[in-house]
Design an enzyme around this catalytic site. Structure first.
Site, short mmCIF file in Angstrom:
data_model
loop_
_atom_site.label_atom_id
_atom_site.label_comp_id
_atom_site.label_asym_id
_atom_site.label_seq_id
_atom_site.Cartn_x
_atom_site.Cartn_y
_atom_site.Cartn_z
N HIS A 122 48.78 42.76 48.89
CA HIS A 122 47.60 42.47 48.14
C HIS A 122 47.09 40.47 48.64
O HIS A 122 48.20 40.16 49.12
CB HIS A 122 48.67 42.39 46.40
CG HIS A 122 47.27 41.56 45.72
ND1 HIS A 122 46.83 40.80 45.12
CD2 HIS A 122 45.90 42.98 44.92
CE1 HIS A 122 45.97 41.24 44.47
NE2 HIS A 122 45.52 42.47 44.45
N ASP A 199 56.77 41.29 45.15
CA ASP A 199 55.84 41.31 44.26
C ASP A 199 55.72 42.77 43.47
O ASP A 199 55.69 44.19 44.60
CB ASP A 199 54.24 41.32 45.03
CG ASP A 199 52.85 41.38 44.40
OD1 ASP A 199 53.34 42.14 43.10
OD2 ASP A 199 52.48 41.72 45.20
N GLN A 202 52.69 46.77 40.81
CA GLN A 202 53.07 47.47 40.71
C GLN A 202 54.10 48.89 40.48
O GLN A 202 54.07 49.94 40.55
CB GLN A 202 52.65 48.91 41.74
CG GLN A 202 50.89 48.18 42.42
CD GLN A 202 50.05 47.98 41.11
OE1 GLN A 202 50.39 49.25 40.40
NE2 GLN A 202 49.06 46.98 41.10
N LYS A 225 49.32 44.80 33.92
CA LYS A 225 49.52 46.21 34.15
C LYS A 225 50.29 46.60 33.42
O LYS A 225 51.13 48.16 33.79
CB LYS A 225 49.94 45.94 35.91
CG LYS A 225 48.79 45.53 36.52
CD LYS A 225 48.51 45.41 38.03
CE LYS A 225 48.08 44.23 38.73
NZ LYS A 225 46.79 44.73 38.90
N CYS A 368 41.18 44.41 46.69
CA CYS A 368 42.27 42.87 47.45
C CYS A 368 43.37 43.33 48.47
O CYS A 368 44.66 42.62 48.68
CB CYS A 368 42.97 42.27 46.78
SG CYS A 368 42.04 42.06 44.77
C1 LIG Z 1 50.52 44.64 44.65
C2 LIG Z 1 49.86 43.53 43.53
N1 LIG Z 1 50.30 41.90 43.73
C3 LIG Z 1 49.36 41.54 42.96
C4 LIG Z 1 48.47 41.56 42.62
C5 LIG Z 1 47.70 40.53 41.63
O1 LIG Z 1 47.74 40.01 39.98
P1 LIG Z 1 47.26 39.69 39.53
O2 LIG Z 1 45.48 40.21 39.36
O3 LIG Z 1 46.85 39.93 37.93
O4 LIG Z 1 47.93 38.47 39.51
C6 LIG Z 1 48.08 42.35 41.76
C7 LIG Z 1 46.61 43.35 41.24
O5 LIG Z 1 45.82 44.34 41.81
C8 LIG Z 1 48.27 43.99 43.30
O6 LIG Z 1 48.14 45.51 42.78
#
Ligand SMILES: Cc1ncc(COP(=O)(O)O)c(C=O)c1O
Length: 413
Positions: A122, A199, A202, A225, A368
């Protein structure tokens, strides 16, 4: 009764019509819906004990501080952290990654050092490391995909060397839905002397997570989430590593003593929590953890796997559909409860716009993950992502609407 049927009434937002049709919310990977218990907890804080934390000796402030810190204990237990000092509240996962990038990355990396990422990251786990590489002279290396569009672990092994100082990798891809072998990655990286950031945006909402078993050095997630409000997330970090890291942001709350020329800093985890935090949101994150724990993460995972299997069986019936990422096995395991896809030459945003007319909320675009979309040679994709509040009937209605939408566009071409 399925899990979704049992708990669906807990989610007020799901009981409404969109464009005259019952809402079918299939965008939980972007943000989850919130159960009434979490909403009530937030309201209760603002209605009954709104006060700043760690500052006042008065009753409301003590009550707010106790609830804020109790929520930290809940998060620590939820991911099996060794100590509550290992949980730092942040605004979201992005801020948590930036905290590590600025505090650890900027101060520990130099030219010749290497950071291993993957092409499926992401943007939140990519751009901060670009900042670090640009500033420190460290090099970014990327692990590609296998022919099944999973992480190429062999390529990871080939890239890993004594120059590798950090591996920053997603646990479950928000686009491909694959689950990466993070425990093995940590083991291999540690053997090479590198640190690992996971990270877990998900994965934390969908499966039991045990940071001690994974043995990661840092792990990040976003509250929104996992049934909590927006504006709150967390960084897990091993206590000995967080202790060595300098503060990221300066201000109130994070200090011990302040002089005109210099300051000393608070103990963990407050060293990293400058300024008035998102108090109600943190308390509500604790409520979300209570809610998920009460249902049971094993049960959530098993139900979502069954739903995933059903979703993929139904999607396979759409002519000309192209699905990304690995296919689930017969039990729906082996991938996350989301499906990214394109159908023929239909633009993903056209698909989602027409599905919205039918009350179906799916995401379209690059989610993203622009570099990943370039890598898989797709300008974008549509994505239906599930949570434990989704039902088989919703999948049927989605598939029905998708078929109609595809027929409509096909007849126009
Ligand atoms: C895999 C992953 N990493 C990071 C993020 C970033 O999360 P946030 O926008 O809440 O910081 C997301 C959000 O869609 C994500 O799906």
């Amino acid at each position: 009764m399925t899990l979704a049927e049992q708990i669906r009434d807990d989610f007020p937002i799901l009981h409404q019509e969109i464009n005259g049709k019952p809402l079918i919310y299939l965008d939980s990977a972007a943000t989850s819906q919130k159960p009434r218990f979490v909403l009530d907890t937030l309201r209760d804080y603002y209605e009954r004990y709104n006060a700043n934390v760690h500052r006042g000796a008065h009753t409301l402030s003590t009550k707010a501080t106790d609830a804020y810190e109790a929520a930290r204990d809940k998060v620590a237990a939820f991911i099996n952290a060794k100590s509550r000092n290992e949980i730092v509240y942040t605004r979201n996962a992005s801020e948590a990654i930036n905290l590590v990038a600025y505090s650890w990355g900027m101060n520990n990396l130099k030219p010749g050092d290497e950071i291993i990422l993957s092409v499926m990251e992401h943007h939140s786990n990519l751009v901060p490391w670009q900042f670090v590489a640009q500033k420190t002279g460290a090099t970014l290396k990327y692990v590609g995909l296998t022919s099944e569009q999973t992480l190429d672990i062999q390529e990871f092994k080939n890239l890993l060397s004594t120059n590798t100082k950090l591996v920053a990798i997603v646990h479950v891809s928000n686009t491909l839905g694959c689950t990466n072998p993070v425990t093995e990655i940590c083991q291999l990286a540690h053997q090479s002397g590198a640190k690992v950031l996971i990270d877990a945006c998900q994965s934390v909402p969908h499966m039991p997570i045990n940071v001690q078993e994974i043995d990661c050095d840092w792990l990040v997630a976003s509250g929104h989430k996992m049934c909590a409000p927006t504006g709150i997330g967390f960084l897990y970090g091993k206590e000995e590593i967080l202790t060595e890291m300098p503060p990221f942001l300066g201000g109130g709350e994070m200090i011990a003593d302040v002089y005109l020329e210099h300051s000393t800093y608070a103990e963990l985890p407050h060293k990293f929590e400058a300024g008035t935090p998102a108090i109600g949101e943190a308390i509500a994150l604790g409520a979300a953890v209570d809610y998920l724990t009460k249902i049971g993460m094993d049960r959530i995972h098993a139900y979502e796997a069954e739903l995933t299997s059903y979703l993929f069986q139904q999607l396979a019936k759409i002519p000309d559909i192209h699905l990304y990422g690995p296919l689930p096995d017969a039990k729906g395991e082996g991938r996350a409860a989301l499906a990214s896809f394109n159908v023929g030459k239909i633009h993903a945003s056209d698909l989602s716009a027409l599905l919205d007319q039918e009350g179906v909320a799916i995401r379209s675009g690059h989610h993203c993950t622009q570099p990943l979309h370039r890598y898989i040679q797709a300008s974008g994709s549509a994505r239906a992502s599930l949570s434990f509040y989704n039902t088989h009937r919703e999948i049927d209605m989605f598939i029905h609407a998708l078929k109609d939408t595809v027929d409509f566009f096909t007849s126009m071409m």
